[in-house]
Design an enzyme around this catalytic site. Structure first.
Site, PDB file in Angstrom:
ATOM      1  N   GLU A 109       0.958  -1.199   0.050  1.00  0.00           N
ATOM      2  CA  GLU A 109      -0.018   0.007   0.070  1.00  0.00           C
ATOM      3  C   GLU A 109       0.804   1.116  -0.073  1.00  0.00           C
ATOM      4  O   GLU A 109       1.232   1.650   1.000  1.00  0.00           O
ATOM      5  CB  GLU A 109      -0.936  -0.041   1.170  1.00  0.00           C
ATOM      6  CG  GLU A 109      -1.865   1.198   1.204  1.00  0.00           C
ATOM      7  CD  GLU A 109      -2.833   1.353   2.541  1.00  0.00           C
ATOM      8  OE1 GLU A 109      -2.596   0.671   3.450  1.00  0.00           O
ATOM      9  OE2 GLU A 109      -3.551   2.292   2.283  1.00  0.00           O
ATOM     10  N   LYS A 164      -2.837  -1.935  -3.107  1.00  0.00           N
ATOM     11  CA  LYS A 164      -3.712  -1.422  -2.392  1.00  0.00           C
ATOM     12  C   LYS A 164      -3.232   0.108  -2.896  1.00  0.00           C
ATOM     13  O   LYS A 164      -2.541   0.663  -2.159  1.00  0.00           O
ATOM     14  CB  LYS A 164      -3.814  -1.478  -0.983  1.00  0.00           C
ATOM     15  CG  LYS A 164      -4.788  -0.531  -0.475  1.00  0.00           C
ATOM     16  CD  LYS A 164      -5.170  -1.130   0.888  1.00  0.00           C
ATOM     17  CE  LYS A 164      -6.075  -0.178   1.767  1.00  0.00           C
ATOM     18  NZ  LYS A 164      -6.594  -0.711   2.865  1.00  0.00           N
TER      19      LYS A 164
END
Ligand code: 13P
Length: 352
Positions: A192, A234
């Site tokens: 992420e 992500k």
């Protein structure tokens, strides 16, 4: 590294109609969220709210996995069943946030690098490999590490000084290192690198910065030997800064188009799936953007799904404070259903 296990877990996390619930707020963040709706925060208050959310009838049809915080993975449901065992019994993978937050990046004012690989005895954290092995034994099958990239503009919506190249490469290096350590311990790493919506930059700046960040991250993944089919990405969507006044006429379709375009240019096709963060978008915007991406004709090699925190929980949290347990579950079930429909482009505003 058990590549077959990692690939199977990654594929199941982005199965059709399903996505991830991010419920891994640190104690500090969860305290802010609870106090924001007038609920006093305590270990038991956090447990009670989350246990109720996880017990929502039928949510396993829209939720493939739940990201937990260290406190929560050690807690139990109301009947005493450990939370990771309960989630597994419903066919929902327990996941775990394994970064331990951010520190100032030396020589780069206002920038941060995410930490959590080395042990932090002063904070009670073992090194990442030790923690991953323990979480796997508790039933976790995937993990999350969030890097935070801040944009500054030139005062007219264009690109300013941040992010620095140092910030991008330090975070890319840490993300790749984290990913390998997770994979060696059987956990699918969610990578992420969040480019924040804070600031007055235009959407094009978000595009260029996100592209730089993703390319740097995957270059490090290659150097360090990350097995990409056993990972999930992500990312943020490509969207103007919150305070930008120039791109206000950009449509939701523009956000969807540019997001898919950016990913197609920057993300290796081998990556196991894409699960967006909501990043401060409204509930409905986050759903609409995902729906538009899944409805468009442009090809992309990955499943495009969700790993939303606020956009799945905001309504449920408010209902928890104002109306109680059943209303909170109903609010969560509704948002989960809406996002599940957006996985196939079948959501429509009339369903709201
Ligand atoms: P938001 O969807 O609220 O951005 O949270 C997702 C998340 O897990 C951030 O790390």
């Amino acid at each position: 590294m058990d590549k077959a296990l990692l690939e199977a877990t990654a594929a199941a996390l982005v199965a059709p109609g399903k996505g991830i619930l991010a419920a891994d707020e640190s104690n500090g963040t969860m305290t802010k969220r609870l106090e924001g709706v007038g609920v006093e925060s305590s270990e038991e208050a956090r447990r009670a709210y989350r246990a109720n959310l996880f017990a929502t009838p039928g949510c396993e049809s829209a939720v493939s996995g739940v990201i937990l915080y260290d406190e929560t993975i050690r807690q139990s449901m109301d009947d005493g069943t450990p939370i990771p065992d309960y989630l597994n019994s419903r066919g929902i993978f327990p996941g775990i946030k394994v970064d331990t937050g951010t520190v100032d990046l030396d020589g780069c004012p206002d920038e941060k690098v995410t930490k959590g690989i080395e042990a932090e005895p002063e904070n009670g954290w073992a090194d990442l490999g030790t923690r991953c092995a323990e979480y796997f034994a508790m039933g976790a099958r995937f993990a999350k590490w969030r890097a935070v990239i801040k944009i500054t503009s030139d005062g007219a919506g264009g690109r300013g000084d941040l992010p620095s190249g140092t910030c991008i490469s330090a975070n890319a290096d840490a993300l790749a290192r984290y990913a390998v350590i997770c994979q060696e311990n059987g956990l699918v790493p969610i990578i992420e690198p969040e480019v924040l919506m804070d600031g007055d930059h235009m959407q094009d700046v978000c595009f260029v910065v996100t592209q730089d960040v993703l390319k740097a991250t995957y270059a490090q993944c290659e150097v360090q030997g990350v097995h990409l089919p056993g990972t999930l990405l992500k990312p943020n969507m490509i969207i103007r800064g919150n305070d930008d006044t120039i791109d206000i006429r950009k449509t939701r379709q523009d956000v969807a188009d540019e997001t898919v375009h950016c990913l197609n240019r920057s993300v290796p096709i081998e990556v196991g799936g894409v699960v967006f963060l909501s990043g401060g978008q409204s509930d409905e915007e986050a759903t609409d953007h995902l729906n538009l991406m899944n409805a468009m004709d442009v090809e992309h090699p990955w499943q495009l799904s969700y790993s939303y925190g606020r956009a799945l929980q905001a309504a449920a949290l408010k209902s928890w404070a104002e109306e109680g347990a059943e209303a909170s579950q109903a609010a969560f079930a509704h948002r989960a259903k809406m996002n599940s429909l957006a996985r196939s482009g079948d959501w429509d505003i009339s369903l709201e």
